[in-house]
Design a protein around this motif. Structure first.
Motif, PDB file in Angstrom:
ATOM      1  N   GLU A   1      35.459  54.643  60.991  1.00 32.43           N
ATOM      2  CA  GLU A   1      36.315  53.864  61.694  1.00 32.43           C
ATOM      3  C   GLU A   1      35.498  51.542  61.362  1.00 32.43           C
ATOM      4  O   GLU A   1      35.851  50.853  61.170  1.00 32.43           O
ATOM      5  CB  GLU A   1      35.022  53.636  62.922  1.00 32.43           C
ATOM      6  N   HIS A   2      33.475  52.067  60.022  1.00 31.82           N
ATOM      7  CA  HIS A   2      33.409  51.132  59.810  1.00 31.82           C
ATOM      8  C   HIS A   2      34.439  50.578  58.892  1.00 31.82           C
ATOM      9  O   HIS A   2      34.972  49.627  58.856  1.00 31.82           O
ATOM     10  CB  HIS A   2      32.126  51.345  59.318  1.00 31.82           C
ATOM     11  N   SER A   3      34.976  51.702  58.057  1.00 35.26           N
ATOM     12  CA  SER A   3      35.732  51.009  56.688  1.00 35.26           C
ATOM     13  C   SER A   3      36.579  50.406  57.283  1.00 35.26           C
ATOM     14  O   SER A   3      38.022  49.366  56.636  1.00 35.26           O
ATOM     15  CB  SER A   3      36.044  52.447  55.482  1.00 35.26           C
ATOM     16  N   ALA A   4      37.670  50.889  58.717  1.00 33.35           N
ATOM     17  CA  ALA A   4      38.647  50.773  58.838  1.00 33.35           C
ATOM     18  C   ALA A   4      38.844  48.924  59.942  1.00 33.35           C
ATOM     19  O   ALA A   4      39.440  48.375  59.253  1.00 33.35           O
ATOM     20  CB  ALA A   4      39.022  51.525  60.221  1.00 33.35           C
ATOM     21  N   MET A   5      37.167  49.141  59.994  1.00 34.37           N
ATOM     22  CA  MET A   5      37.113  47.027  60.369  1.00 34.37           C
ATOM     23  C   MET A   5      36.934  46.142  59.491  1.00 34.37           C
ATOM     24  O   MET A   5      37.510  45.154  59.437  1.00 34.37           O
ATOM     25  CB  MET A   5      35.027  47.013  61.013  1.00 34.37           C
TER      26      MET A   5
ATOM     27  N   MET B   1      38.251  45.367  66.351  1.00 38.24           N
ATOM     28  CA  MET B   1      37.854  45.062  67.649  1.00 38.24           C
ATOM     29  C   MET B   1      37.931  46.380  68.027  1.00 38.24           C
ATOM     30  O   MET B   1      37.059  47.278  68.929  1.00 38.24           O
ATOM     31  CB  MET B   1      38.178  44.137  68.512  1.00 38.24           C
ATOM     32  N   LEU B   2      39.477  47.523  68.500  1.00 41.37           N
ATOM     33  CA  LEU B   2      40.132  48.444  68.300  1.00 41.37           C
ATOM     34  C   LEU B   2      38.298  49.496  68.027  1.00 41.37           C
ATOM     35  O   LEU B   2      38.094  50.322  68.297  1.00 41.37           O
ATOM     36  CB  LEU B   2      41.358  48.739  67.973  1.00 41.37           C
ATOM     37  N   HIS B   3      38.396  49.181  66.368  1.00 41.55           N
ATOM     38  CA  HIS B   3      37.677  50.205  65.348  1.00 41.55           C
ATOM     39  C   HIS B   3      36.152  49.875  66.117  1.00 41.55           C
ATOM     40  O   HIS B   3      35.194  50.756  66.101  1.00 41.55           O
ATOM     41  CB  HIS B   3      37.952  50.184  64.253  1.00 41.55           C
ATOM     42  N   ASP B   4      35.534  48.408  65.885  1.00 44.10           N
ATOM     43  CA  ASP B   4      34.367  48.421  66.877  1.00 44.10           C
ATOM     44  C   ASP B   4      34.211  49.473  67.865  1.00 44.10           C
ATOM     45  O   ASP B   4      33.162  49.934  68.697  1.00 44.10           O
ATOM     46  CB  ASP B   4      34.456  46.935  67.102  1.00 44.10           C
TER      47      ASP B   4
ATOM     48  N   VAL C   1      30.000  40.153  62.165  1.00 43.69           N
ATOM     49  CA  VAL C   1      30.083  41.334  63.383  1.00 43.69           C
ATOM     50  C   VAL C   1      30.007  42.996  62.038  1.00 43.69           C
ATOM     51  O   VAL C   1      29.236  43.884  62.133  1.00 43.69           O
ATOM     52  CB  VAL C   1      31.126  41.455  64.040  1.00 43.69           C
ATOM     53  N   TYR C   2      31.237  43.062  61.545  1.00 48.23           N
ATOM     54  CA  TYR C   2      30.777  44.034  60.390  1.00 48.23           C
ATOM     55  C   TYR C   2      29.339  44.228  59.732  1.00 48.23           C
ATOM     56  O   TYR C   2      29.309  45.360  59.946  1.00 48.23           O
ATOM     57  CB  TYR C   2      32.339  44.066  58.462  1.00 48.23           C
ATOM     58  N   ARG C   3      28.867  43.626  59.039  1.00 47.28           N
ATOM     59  CA  ARG C   3      27.357  43.450  58.795  1.00 47.28           C
ATOM     60  C   ARG C   3      26.421  44.038  59.387  1.00 47.28           C
ATOM     61  O   ARG C   3      25.658  43.742  59.206  1.00 47.28           O
ATOM     62  CB  ARG C   3      27.424  42.629  58.480  1.00 47.28           C
ATOM     63  N   GLU C   4      26.882  43.318  60.381  1.00 41.62           N
ATOM     64  CA  GLU C   4      26.023  43.617  61.399  1.00 41.62           C
ATOM     65  C   GLU C   4      25.649  45.683  61.774  1.00 41.62           C
ATOM     66  O   GLU C   4      24.540  45.871  62.368  1.00 41.62           O
ATOM     67  CB  GLU C   4      26.238  42.945  63.143  1.00 41.62           C
ATOM     68  N   HIS C   5      27.217  45.686  61.696  1.00 42.27           N
ATOM     69  CA  HIS C   5      26.947  47.341  61.871  1.00 42.27           C
ATOM     70  C   HIS C   5      26.184  47.786  60.600  1.00 42.27           C
ATOM     71  O   HIS C   5      25.994  49.376  61.019  1.00 42.27           O
ATOM     72  CB  HIS C   5      28.512  47.401  62.302  1.00 42.27           C
TER      73      HIS C   5
END
Length: 245
Positions: free
Chosen positions: A121-125, A138-141, A185-189
């Motif tokens: 999911e993170h890669s999809a983000m 947002m879907l993958h988040d 946002v990606y990096r925050e995860h």
């Protein structure tokens, strides 16, 4: 005599009820902007558009009203409610109460397969970042957060968080492009997943808290009735202080 059960087949999941289908239709309308906060909508017209009777529509709206997403006007219809500063602060407080311990439990309970699913999911983000596709991002988040809640073993919490995320979408829906980028946002995860990879519950909970508090503060800037600074101090900071000390 009961029919034989084929052990090789898992019984099919129960199909959603008309009420559940209506709830999802309204939530999807909120997500895609079909329902505009403040506009008055007819229960009868919604029933006609969905091809269902008025009863499941009323039941669905009553359940959504319990979450604060819609409000009824007697003999007139319903409106989608735009969350104010207090509602947003309370939403973040609930998310912190549920998702921080969920991240901690996920760090302890995650298997290799679970970690792989989270990274997928993170890669999809990341792919959505590169494509500039906010909807896919947002879907993958949401799916990543859902996986973490599933790992914690609390399906009810997952449903609560899904409703709360839909509510915050109404306030600029997301903070993307206003206060931070998809990349931000990606990096925050990343620290959350790193902590789960390391089976470190303390680090996972802390990373989730930082992510949600960042989201909450930025959402409050978009609140229609003020920035909620005092509310944040009353509802969020004391909890953080207690956990820290």
């Amino acid at each position: 005599m009961s029919p034989a059960v084929d052990d090789d087949h898992v019984p099919a999941a129960r199909p959603p009820s008309l009420t559940e289908r209506t709830i999802e239709a309204v939530r999807e309308g909120i997500r895609n902007g079909s329902f505009v906060p403040g506009e008055l909508y007819s229960v009868y017209r919604l029933a006609d558009e969905l091809g269902v009777s008025r009863s499941p529509v009323r039941d669905a709206l009553l359940r959504l009203a319990e979450t604060g997403m819609v409000a009824f006007e007697r003999n007139r219809g319903f409106r989608v409610v735009l969350p104010g500063a207090r509602e947003l602060t309370e939403i973040i407080a609930v998310r912190l109460a549920l998702e921080v311990p969920a991240a901690e439990r996920a760090a302890v309970r995650a298997t290799d397969a679970d970690r792989s699913a989270l990274h997928d999911e993170h890669s999809a983000m990341q792919a959505a970042v590169l494509a500039g596709d906010e909807s896919a991002f947002m879907l993958h988040d949401q799916r990543l957060h859902g996986l973490l809640l599933d790992l914690a073993g609390n399906a009810h919490a997952a449903r609560i968080i899904e409703n709360l995320r839909d509510a915050t979408r109404l306030v600029g829906a997301s903070t993307i492009k206003k206060s931070r980028s998809l990349e931000d946002v990606y990096r925050e995860h990343r620290p959350i997943l790193d902590a789960i990879d390391d089976s470190d519950p303390v680090a996972a909970g802390s990373a989730m808290r930082r992510h949600l508090e960042s989201t909450g503060r930025l959402l409050l800037r978009e609140a229609p009735d003020g920035n909620g600074t005092s509310l944040w101090a009353d509802l969020i900071e004391p909890v953080a202080d207690e956990r820290g000390g």
